[in-house]
Design an enzyme around this catalytic site. Structure first.
Site: not given
Length: 480
Positions: A185, A192
Protein backbone atom coordinates in the site's frame (compact mmCIF):
# COMPACT_ATOMS: atom_id res chain seq x y z
CA UNK A 1 -25.45 -10.82 21.58
CA UNK A 2 -22.90 -13.63 21.83
CA UNK A 3 -21.28 -14.69 18.59
CA UNK A 4 -23.78 -13.20 16.15
CA UNK A 5 -21.51 -11.00 14.00
CA UNK A 6 -19.16 -12.41 11.35
CA UNK A 7 -16.89 -9.37 11.42
CA UNK A 8 -16.50 -6.24 13.50
CA UNK A 9 -15.32 -2.69 12.81
CA UNK A 10 -14.03 -0.40 15.53
CA UNK A 11 -13.32 3.21 14.62
CA UNK A 12 -16.33 4.70 12.84
CA UNK A 13 -15.00 7.81 11.18
CA UNK A 14 -15.90 8.04 7.52
CA UNK A 15 -13.61 5.23 6.30
CA UNK A 16 -14.57 2.83 9.11
CA UNK A 17 -18.26 3.62 8.81
CA UNK A 18 -18.26 3.08 5.06
CA UNK A 19 -16.31 -0.15 5.35
CA UNK A 20 -18.82 -1.46 7.91
CA UNK A 21 -21.68 -0.52 5.57
CA UNK A 22 -19.91 -2.29 2.71
CA UNK A 23 -19.73 -5.52 4.74
CA UNK A 24 -23.39 -5.18 5.75
CA UNK A 25 -24.53 -4.51 2.19
CA UNK A 26 -22.91 -7.80 1.18
CA UNK A 27 -24.90 -9.77 3.71
CA UNK A 28 -22.48 -9.97 6.61
CA UNK A 29 -23.59 -9.29 10.17
CA UNK A 30 -21.26 -6.51 11.36
CA UNK A 31 -20.46 -5.59 14.95
CA UNK A 32 -19.75 -1.85 15.19
CA UNK A 33 -17.94 0.06 17.94
CA UNK A 34 -16.46 3.48 18.52
CA UNK A 35 -14.90 5.16 21.55
CA UNK A 36 -17.56 7.85 21.17
CA UNK A 37 -20.71 5.77 21.46
CA UNK A 38 -22.84 8.36 19.67
CA UNK A 39 -21.08 7.52 16.41
CA UNK A 40 -22.13 3.91 16.79
CA UNK A 41 -25.73 4.90 17.42
CA UNK A 42 -25.71 7.35 14.49
CA UNK A 43 -24.46 4.65 12.13
CA UNK A 44 -27.23 2.24 13.09
CA UNK A 45 -29.91 4.94 12.97
CA UNK A 46 -28.88 6.24 9.54
CA UNK A 47 -27.88 3.05 7.78
CA UNK A 48 -29.42 0.19 9.74
CA UNK A 49 -31.69 -0.56 6.79
CA UNK A 50 -28.65 -1.55 4.68
CA UNK A 51 -27.96 -4.78 6.58
CA UNK A 52 -27.36 -6.31 9.96
CA UNK A 53 -25.42 -4.18 12.43
CA UNK A 54 -24.69 -5.26 15.99
CA UNK A 55 -23.89 -2.12 18.03
CA UNK A 56 -21.58 -2.35 21.01
CA UNK A 57 -20.71 0.39 23.48
CA UNK A 58 -17.85 -1.36 25.28
CA UNK A 59 -14.87 -3.36 24.17
CA UNK A 60 -16.21 -6.39 26.03
CA UNK A 61 -19.59 -6.19 24.29
CA UNK A 62 -17.89 -5.77 20.93
CA UNK A 63 -15.68 -8.84 21.33
CA UNK A 64 -18.57 -10.91 22.70
CA UNK A 65 -20.62 -10.10 19.60
CA UNK A 66 -18.10 -11.69 17.25
CA UNK A 67 -18.26 -15.33 16.19
CA UNK A 68 -15.05 -17.40 16.36
CA UNK A 69 -12.53 -16.97 14.98
CA UNK A 70 -13.11 -13.33 15.74
CA UNK A 71 -12.32 -10.86 12.95
CA UNK A 72 -11.83 -7.38 14.35
CA UNK A 73 -11.13 -4.54 11.89
CA UNK A 74 -9.38 -1.49 13.36
CA UNK A 75 -9.98 1.78 11.50
CA UNK A 76 -8.19 4.42 13.57
CA UNK A 77 -5.24 6.74 13.00
CA UNK A 78 -1.86 5.10 12.50
CA UNK A 79 0.74 5.13 15.25
CA UNK A 80 -0.08 5.42 18.94
CA UNK A 81 -3.89 5.30 18.46
CA UNK A 82 -3.55 1.92 16.73
CA UNK A 83 -1.33 0.58 19.51
CA UNK A 84 -3.86 1.80 22.07
CA UNK A 85 -6.70 -0.08 20.38
CA UNK A 86 -4.60 -3.25 20.15
CA UNK A 87 -3.71 -2.98 23.84
CA UNK A 88 -7.40 -2.61 24.65
CA UNK A 89 -8.72 -5.52 22.63
CA UNK A 90 -5.91 -8.11 22.52
CA UNK A 91 -6.42 -9.23 26.16
CA UNK A 92 -10.07 -9.96 25.35
CA UNK A 93 -9.29 -12.22 22.40
CA UNK A 94 -8.45 -15.93 22.20
CA UNK A 95 -5.91 -17.88 20.14
CA UNK A 96 -6.88 -17.97 16.48
CA UNK A 97 -8.67 -14.60 16.59
CA UNK A 98 -7.47 -11.84 14.32
CA UNK A 99 -6.99 -8.09 14.45
CA UNK A 100 -7.08 -6.42 11.04
CA UNK A 101 -5.45 -3.00 10.79
CA UNK A 102 -6.99 -1.14 7.86
CA UNK A 103 -5.16 2.14 8.46
CA UNK A 104 -2.12 3.62 6.72
CA UNK A 105 0.37 2.10 9.14
CA UNK A 106 4.10 2.06 8.55
CA UNK A 107 5.00 -1.48 7.56
CA UNK A 108 7.72 -1.68 10.24
CA UNK A 109 5.08 -1.06 12.91
CA UNK A 110 2.96 -3.78 11.34
CA UNK A 111 5.84 -6.25 11.47
CA UNK A 112 6.39 -5.42 15.14
CA UNK A 113 2.71 -5.80 16.01
CA UNK A 114 2.35 -9.02 14.03
CA UNK A 115 5.32 -10.62 15.81
CA UNK A 116 4.08 -9.58 19.27
CA UNK A 117 0.54 -10.85 18.71
CA UNK A 118 1.73 -14.05 17.09
CA UNK A 119 3.43 -14.92 20.38
CA UNK A 120 -0.02 -14.67 22.02
CA UNK A 121 -1.60 -16.92 19.40
CA UNK A 122 -3.38 -14.03 17.67
CA UNK A 123 -3.27 -13.13 13.99
CA UNK A 124 -2.43 -9.55 13.08
CA UNK A 125 -3.37 -8.65 9.52
CA UNK A 126 -1.92 -5.36 8.26
CA UNK A 127 -4.24 -4.45 5.41
CA UNK A 128 -3.75 -1.71 2.87
CA UNK A 129 -7.04 -0.23 1.66
CA UNK A 130 -7.13 2.16 -1.28
CA UNK A 131 -10.04 3.99 -2.79
CA UNK A 132 -10.90 6.65 -0.25
CA UNK A 133 -14.36 7.09 1.21
CA UNK A 134 -16.14 6.00 -1.97
CA UNK A 135 -13.98 2.91 -2.33
CA UNK A 136 -14.53 1.87 1.28
CA UNK A 137 -18.27 1.94 0.65
CA UNK A 138 -18.54 0.65 -2.90
CA UNK A 139 -15.45 -1.52 -3.28
CA UNK A 140 -11.79 -0.66 -2.61
CA UNK A 141 -8.57 -2.31 -3.64
CA UNK A 142 -7.53 -4.36 -0.61
CA UNK A 143 -3.96 -5.48 0.19
CA UNK A 144 -3.96 -7.80 3.23
CA UNK A 145 -0.77 -9.20 4.69
CA UNK A 146 -0.45 -11.60 7.62
CA UNK A 147 -0.51 -15.36 7.76
CA UNK A 148 -1.97 -17.67 5.14
CA UNK A 149 -4.15 -19.14 7.87
CA UNK A 150 -5.74 -15.76 8.58
CA UNK A 151 -6.35 -15.14 4.89
CA UNK A 152 -8.12 -18.50 4.53
CA UNK A 153 -10.71 -17.24 7.02
CA UNK A 154 -10.75 -13.53 6.22
CA UNK A 155 -9.85 -13.43 2.55
CA UNK A 156 -13.19 -14.54 1.06
CA UNK A 157 -14.95 -11.74 2.94
CA UNK A 158 -12.47 -9.13 1.77
CA UNK A 159 -12.66 -10.37 -1.80
CA UNK A 160 -16.46 -10.10 -1.66
CA UNK A 161 -16.46 -6.43 -0.63
CA UNK A 162 -13.53 -5.40 -2.83
CA UNK A 163 -13.75 -3.67 -6.18
CA UNK A 164 -13.89 -5.90 -9.23
CA UNK A 165 -11.71 -5.53 -12.30
CA UNK A 166 -13.33 -5.45 -15.74
CA UNK A 167 -12.84 -9.20 -16.04
CA UNK A 168 -14.69 -9.73 -12.74
CA UNK A 169 -11.61 -10.55 -10.68
CA UNK A 170 -11.69 -9.27 -7.09
CA UNK A 171 -9.24 -6.47 -6.38
CA UNK A 172 -7.93 -8.25 -3.32
CA UNK A 173 -5.29 -10.93 -2.82
CA UNK A 174 -3.07 -12.21 -0.04
CA UNK A 175 0.06 -10.09 -0.38
CA UNK A 176 2.46 -11.87 1.96
CA UNK A 177 3.62 -12.29 5.54
CA UNK A 178 3.63 -9.73 8.37
CA UNK A 179 4.00 -6.18 6.96
CA UNK A 180 3.77 -7.01 3.25
CA UNK A 181 0.26 -5.64 2.84
CA UNK A 182 1.08 -2.24 4.29
CA UNK A 183 4.37 -2.14 2.35
CA UNK A 184 2.55 -2.68 -0.94
CA UNK A 185 0.00 0.00 0.00
CA UNK A 186 2.89 2.37 0.75
CA UNK A 187 4.42 1.80 -2.68
CA UNK A 188 0.97 2.19 -4.25
CA UNK A 189 0.80 5.62 -2.64
CA UNK A 190 4.32 6.47 -3.78
CA UNK A 191 3.35 5.68 -7.37
CA UNK A 192 0.23 7.78 -6.82
CA UNK A 193 2.44 10.75 -5.83
CA UNK A 194 4.49 10.34 -9.01
CA UNK A 195 1.39 9.95 -11.18
CA UNK A 196 -0.15 13.13 -9.79
CA UNK A 197 3.08 15.10 -10.21
CA UNK A 198 3.40 14.05 -13.85
CA UNK A 199 -0.20 15.02 -14.53
CA UNK A 200 0.39 18.40 -12.87
CA UNK A 201 3.46 18.97 -15.03
CA UNK A 202 1.49 18.07 -18.16
CA UNK A 203 -1.15 20.63 -17.17
CA UNK A 204 1.50 23.29 -16.53
CA UNK A 205 3.19 22.66 -19.87
CA UNK A 206 -0.11 22.80 -21.75
CA UNK A 207 -1.05 26.02 -20.00
CA UNK A 208 2.24 27.89 -20.13
CA UNK A 209 3.82 26.24 -23.14
CA UNK A 210 0.84 25.64 -25.41
CA UNK A 211 -1.14 28.61 -24.09
CA UNK A 212 -4.30 26.60 -23.41
CA UNK A 213 -6.80 27.69 -20.76
CA UNK A 214 -8.06 25.23 -18.12
CA UNK A 215 -11.28 24.44 -20.01
CA UNK A 216 -9.36 23.49 -23.13
CA UNK A 217 -6.86 21.46 -21.11
CA UNK A 218 -9.80 19.63 -19.56
CA UNK A 219 -10.87 18.60 -23.06
CA UNK A 220 -7.33 17.43 -23.83
CA UNK A 221 -7.36 15.25 -20.73
CA UNK A 222 -10.77 13.83 -21.69
CA UNK A 223 -9.33 12.89 -25.07
CA UNK A 224 -6.33 11.27 -23.39
CA UNK A 225 -8.62 9.36 -21.07
CA UNK A 226 -10.16 7.68 -24.11
CA UNK A 227 -6.76 6.25 -25.05
CA UNK A 228 -3.80 4.56 -23.41
CA UNK A 229 -3.81 7.01 -20.49
CA UNK A 230 -7.30 5.87 -19.46
CA UNK A 231 -7.27 6.09 -15.66
CA UNK A 232 -9.07 7.43 -12.62
CA UNK A 233 -6.55 10.23 -12.09
CA UNK A 234 -6.77 11.44 -15.70
CA UNK A 235 -10.56 11.31 -15.46
CA UNK A 236 -10.78 13.43 -12.31
CA UNK A 237 -8.13 15.83 -13.63
CA UNK A 238 -10.47 16.75 -16.47
CA UNK A 239 -13.27 17.32 -13.94
CA UNK A 240 -11.12 19.53 -11.72
CA UNK A 241 -9.86 21.62 -14.65
CA UNK A 242 -13.37 22.12 -16.04
CA UNK A 243 -14.79 23.24 -12.69
CA UNK A 244 -15.65 26.92 -12.22
CA UNK A 245 -15.43 28.44 -8.76
CA UNK A 246 -18.91 29.58 -7.73
CA UNK A 247 -17.69 32.50 -5.61
CA UNK A 248 -15.48 34.16 -8.22
CA UNK A 249 -16.52 32.75 -11.59
CA UNK A 250 -12.86 31.88 -12.16
CA UNK A 251 -11.46 28.47 -13.07
CA UNK A 252 -11.30 26.49 -9.84
CA UNK A 253 -7.64 25.68 -10.34
CA UNK A 254 -6.83 29.43 -10.31
CA UNK A 255 -8.31 30.07 -6.87
CA UNK A 256 -6.59 27.17 -5.10
CA UNK A 257 -3.37 28.04 -3.25
CA UNK A 258 -0.48 26.35 -5.07
CA UNK A 259 0.90 24.57 -2.02
CA UNK A 260 0.39 20.78 -2.07
CA UNK A 261 0.16 18.86 1.19
CA UNK A 262 1.04 15.26 1.99
CA UNK A 263 0.35 12.70 4.70
CA UNK A 264 3.63 10.83 4.68
CA UNK A 265 3.32 7.63 2.64
CA UNK A 266 5.21 9.15 -0.27
CA UNK A 267 8.05 10.13 2.05
CA UNK A 268 8.08 6.63 3.51
CA UNK A 269 8.37 5.15 0.03
CA UNK A 270 11.44 7.25 -0.73
CA UNK A 271 13.02 6.68 2.67
CA UNK A 272 12.66 2.89 2.43
CA UNK A 273 13.85 2.93 -1.19
CA UNK A 274 17.05 4.58 0.02
CA UNK A 275 17.45 1.87 2.64
CA UNK A 276 16.93 -0.80 -0.03
CA UNK A 277 19.24 0.92 -2.51
CA UNK A 278 16.49 1.20 -5.12
CA UNK A 279 16.29 4.32 -7.33
CA UNK A 280 12.74 5.71 -7.23
CA UNK A 281 13.66 9.07 -8.77
CA UNK A 282 10.17 9.82 -10.03
CA UNK A 283 8.52 9.26 -6.67
CA UNK A 284 11.24 11.26 -4.93
CA UNK A 285 10.79 14.21 -7.29
CA UNK A 286 7.06 14.15 -6.63
CA UNK A 287 7.64 14.26 -2.88
CA UNK A 288 10.18 17.06 -3.22
CA UNK A 289 7.90 19.03 -5.56
CA UNK A 290 5.15 19.01 -2.93
CA UNK A 291 7.68 20.01 -0.30
CA UNK A 292 9.07 22.87 -2.41
CA UNK A 293 5.56 24.17 -3.15
CA UNK A 294 4.98 24.67 0.57
CA UNK A 295 8.10 26.79 1.17
CA UNK A 296 6.42 30.11 0.44
CA UNK A 297 9.31 32.21 1.75
CA UNK A 298 11.90 30.50 -0.42
CA UNK A 299 9.65 30.81 -3.44
CA UNK A 300 9.04 34.51 -2.79
CA UNK A 301 12.76 35.16 -2.74
CA UNK A 302 13.28 33.03 -5.84
CA UNK A 303 10.78 34.89 -8.00
CA UNK A 304 13.41 37.56 -8.68
CA UNK A 305 15.92 35.10 -10.10
CA UNK A 306 16.95 35.44 -13.72
CA UNK A 307 15.42 33.14 -16.31
CA UNK A 308 13.18 33.05 -19.35
CA UNK A 309 9.56 34.07 -19.03
CA UNK A 310 7.33 31.35 -20.51
CA UNK A 311 5.96 32.38 -23.89
CA UNK A 312 3.16 30.34 -25.46
CA UNK A 313 4.03 28.51 -28.66
CA UNK A 314 2.32 29.44 -31.94
CA UNK A 315 -0.99 27.64 -32.47
CA UNK A 316 0.35 25.13 -35.00
CA UNK A 317 3.29 24.26 -32.78
CA UNK A 318 1.06 24.10 -29.69
CA UNK A 319 -1.06 21.28 -31.13
CA UNK A 320 2.02 19.22 -31.92
CA UNK A 321 3.44 20.02 -28.49
CA UNK A 322 0.26 18.75 -26.81
CA UNK A 323 0.72 15.41 -28.57
CA UNK A 324 4.33 15.31 -27.41
CA UNK A 325 3.24 16.01 -23.83
CA UNK A 326 0.96 12.97 -24.04
CA UNK A 327 3.94 10.86 -25.12
CA UNK A 328 6.08 12.23 -22.29
CA UNK A 329 3.31 11.67 -19.75
CA UNK A 330 2.77 8.06 -20.80
CA UNK A 331 6.49 7.23 -20.94
CA UNK A 332 7.18 8.86 -17.57
CA UNK A 333 4.21 7.04 -16.06
CA UNK A 334 5.64 3.69 -17.20
CA UNK A 335 8.97 4.65 -15.61
CA UNK A 336 7.25 5.45 -12.29
CA UNK A 337 5.58 2.05 -12.21
CA UNK A 338 8.87 0.42 -13.21
CA UNK A 339 10.56 2.01 -10.21
CA UNK A 340 7.71 1.08 -7.86
CA UNK A 341 7.74 -2.57 -8.92
CA UNK A 342 11.54 -2.65 -8.61
CA UNK A 343 11.11 -1.53 -5.01
CA UNK A 344 8.60 -4.32 -4.43
CA UNK A 345 11.04 -6.85 -5.87
CA UNK A 346 13.80 -5.62 -3.58
CA UNK A 347 11.53 -5.64 -0.53
CA UNK A 348 10.51 -9.21 -1.23
CA UNK A 349 14.16 -10.25 -1.13
CA UNK A 350 15.00 -8.14 1.92
CA UNK A 351 12.03 -9.13 4.09
CA UNK A 352 11.54 -12.68 2.79
CA UNK A 353 8.16 -12.00 1.23
CA UNK A 354 6.92 -13.93 -1.77
CA UNK A 355 5.34 -11.07 -3.69
CA UNK A 356 3.37 -11.88 -6.83
CA UNK A 357 3.90 -8.69 -8.82
CA UNK A 358 1.37 -9.65 -11.48
CA UNK A 359 -1.29 -10.26 -8.83
CA UNK A 360 -0.48 -6.91 -7.20
CA UNK A 361 -0.90 -5.13 -10.53
CA UNK A 362 -4.13 -7.07 -10.96
CA UNK A 363 -5.70 -5.81 -7.73
CA UNK A 364 -4.80 -2.21 -8.62
CA UNK A 365 -7.00 -2.39 -11.72
CA UNK A 366 -10.11 -1.35 -9.78
CA UNK A 367 -11.08 0.52 -6.64
CA UNK A 368 -7.76 2.23 -5.93
CA UNK A 369 -6.57 5.73 -6.78
CA UNK A 370 -4.03 4.63 -9.41
CA UNK A 371 -6.43 2.32 -11.23
CA UNK A 372 -5.69 2.53 -14.92
CA UNK A 373 -6.27 0.57 -18.10
CA UNK A 374 -2.58 -0.08 -18.63
CA UNK A 375 -2.42 -2.11 -15.41
CA UNK A 376 -3.96 -4.89 -17.50
CA UNK A 377 -0.78 -4.76 -19.55
CA UNK A 378 1.43 -4.89 -16.46
CA UNK A 379 -0.54 -7.87 -15.18
CA UNK A 380 -0.09 -9.59 -18.55
CA UNK A 381 3.64 -8.81 -18.63
CA UNK A 382 4.23 -10.53 -15.29
CA UNK A 383 1.93 -13.41 -16.27
CA UNK A 384 4.10 -13.94 -19.32
CA UNK A 385 7.32 -13.74 -17.30
CA UNK A 386 6.93 -13.82 -13.49
CA UNK A 387 10.68 -13.25 -13.17
CA UNK A 388 10.61 -10.11 -15.34
CA UNK A 389 13.51 -8.02 -13.96
CA UNK A 390 12.01 -4.69 -15.03
CA UNK A 391 8.89 -3.49 -16.81
CA UNK A 392 11.23 -1.92 -19.36
CA UNK A 393 12.47 -5.44 -20.17
CA UNK A 394 8.99 -6.24 -21.50
CA UNK A 395 9.09 -6.00 -25.29
CA UNK A 396 5.86 -4.06 -25.65
CA UNK A 397 6.66 -1.46 -23.00
CA UNK A 398 10.20 -1.08 -24.37
CA UNK A 399 8.83 -0.53 -27.87
CA UNK A 400 6.32 2.05 -26.66
CA UNK A 401 8.93 4.05 -24.79
CA UNK A 402 11.21 3.85 -27.81
CA UNK A 403 8.44 5.28 -29.96
CA UNK A 404 7.67 8.01 -27.41
CA UNK A 405 11.24 9.08 -26.69
CA UNK A 406 11.57 11.79 -29.35
CA UNK A 407 8.46 13.59 -28.16
CA UNK A 408 9.51 13.01 -24.55
CA UNK A 409 12.92 14.60 -25.20
CA UNK A 410 11.33 17.54 -26.99
CA UNK A 411 9.03 18.18 -24.03
CA UNK A 412 11.89 18.12 -21.51
CA UNK A 413 14.02 20.39 -23.73
CA UNK A 414 11.11 22.78 -24.36
CA UNK A 415 10.33 22.97 -20.65
CA UNK A 416 13.96 23.91 -19.94
CA UNK A 417 14.02 26.47 -22.78
CA UNK A 418 10.80 28.12 -21.59
CA UNK A 419 11.71 27.97 -17.91
CA UNK A 420 8.80 25.71 -16.94
CA UNK A 421 9.73 23.26 -14.15
CA UNK A 422 9.17 19.65 -15.17
CA UNK A 423 11.24 17.60 -12.71
CA UNK A 424 9.09 14.47 -13.04
CA UNK A 425 9.43 14.28 -16.82
CA UNK A 426 13.13 15.13 -16.69
CA UNK A 427 14.08 12.61 -14.01
CA UNK A 428 12.07 9.85 -15.70
CA UNK A 429 13.94 10.50 -18.94
CA UNK A 430 17.27 10.54 -17.09
CA UNK A 431 16.42 7.17 -15.50
CA UNK A 432 15.53 5.75 -18.93
CA UNK A 433 18.80 7.02 -20.43
CA UNK A 434 20.82 5.75 -17.47
CA UNK A 435 19.42 2.26 -17.96
CA UNK A 436 20.22 2.24 -21.66
CA UNK A 437 23.71 3.74 -21.31
CA UNK A 438 26.50 1.25 -22.12
CA UNK A 439 28.71 2.88 -19.50
CA UNK A 440 28.00 5.32 -16.66
CA UNK A 441 30.28 7.93 -15.05
CA UNK A 442 30.06 5.94 -11.82
CA UNK A 443 33.55 4.69 -12.74
CA UNK A 444 34.90 8.19 -12.04
CA UNK A 445 32.89 8.41 -8.83
CA UNK A 446 34.43 5.16 -7.61
CA UNK A 447 37.91 6.39 -8.55
CA UNK A 448 37.35 9.53 -6.49
CA UNK A 449 36.18 7.44 -3.54
CA UNK A 450 39.33 5.35 -3.74
CA UNK A 451 41.48 8.51 -3.92
CA UNK A 452 40.16 10.24 -0.81
CA UNK A 453 39.03 7.28 1.27
CA UNK A 454 40.76 4.13 -0.01
CA UNK A 455 37.31 2.68 -0.68
CA UNK A 456 38.70 0.34 -3.38
CA UNK A 457 37.21 -0.48 -6.78
CA UNK A 458 36.57 -3.35 -9.19
CA UNK A 459 38.09 -3.58 -12.65
CA UNK A 460 36.53 -4.49 -15.97
CA UNK A 461 39.45 -6.67 -17.08
CA UNK A 462 39.94 -9.00 -14.13
CA UNK A 463 38.29 -10.19 -10.92
CA UNK A 464 39.15 -8.91 -7.49
CA UNK A 465 39.02 -5.77 -5.36
CA UNK A 466 41.69 -3.13 -5.99
CA UNK A 467 43.17 0.03 -4.46
CA UNK A 468 45.62 2.54 -5.93
CA UNK A 469 48.30 4.21 -3.77
CA UNK A 470 47.51 7.77 -4.83
CA UNK A 471 50.14 9.35 -2.58
CA UNK A 472 53.06 7.39 -3.97
CA UNK A 473 53.93 5.99 -7.36
CA UNK A 474 50.33 5.09 -8.12
CA UNK A 475 50.99 1.44 -7.44
CA UNK A 476 47.94 -0.76 -7.68
CA UNK A 477 47.30 -3.36 -5.02
CA UNK A 478 44.74 -6.13 -4.96
CA UNK A 479 42.72 -6.41 -1.77
CA UNK A 480 41.77 -9.71 -0.20
Amino acid sequence: MAGTAQIGVTGLAVMGRNLARNFARHGYAVAVHNRTASRTRDLVEQFGHEGTFVPAETAEEFVAALERPRRLVVMVKAGAPTDAVIDEFAPLLEPGDMIIDGGNAHFADTRRREAALRERGLHFVGTGISGGEEGALNGPSIMPGGSEESYASLGPMLETISAKADDGSPCCTHIGADGAGHFVKMVHNGIEYADMQLIAEAYDLLRQGAGYDPARIAEVFRDWNAGRLDSYLIEITAEVLAHIDAATGQPFVDVVLDQAEQKGTGRWTVQIALDLGVPVNGIAEAVFARSLSGHAGQRAVGRGLAGPAPVALPADEAALFADQVEQALYASKVVSYTQGFHQLQAAGEEYDWTLDLGAIAGIWRGGCIIRAAFLDRITAAYAKDPALPSLLADEQFAAELGAAQNGWRTVVATAARLGIPAPGFATALAYYDALRAPRLPAALTQGQRDFFGAHTYHRVDRDGVFHTDWSGDRAETQQS
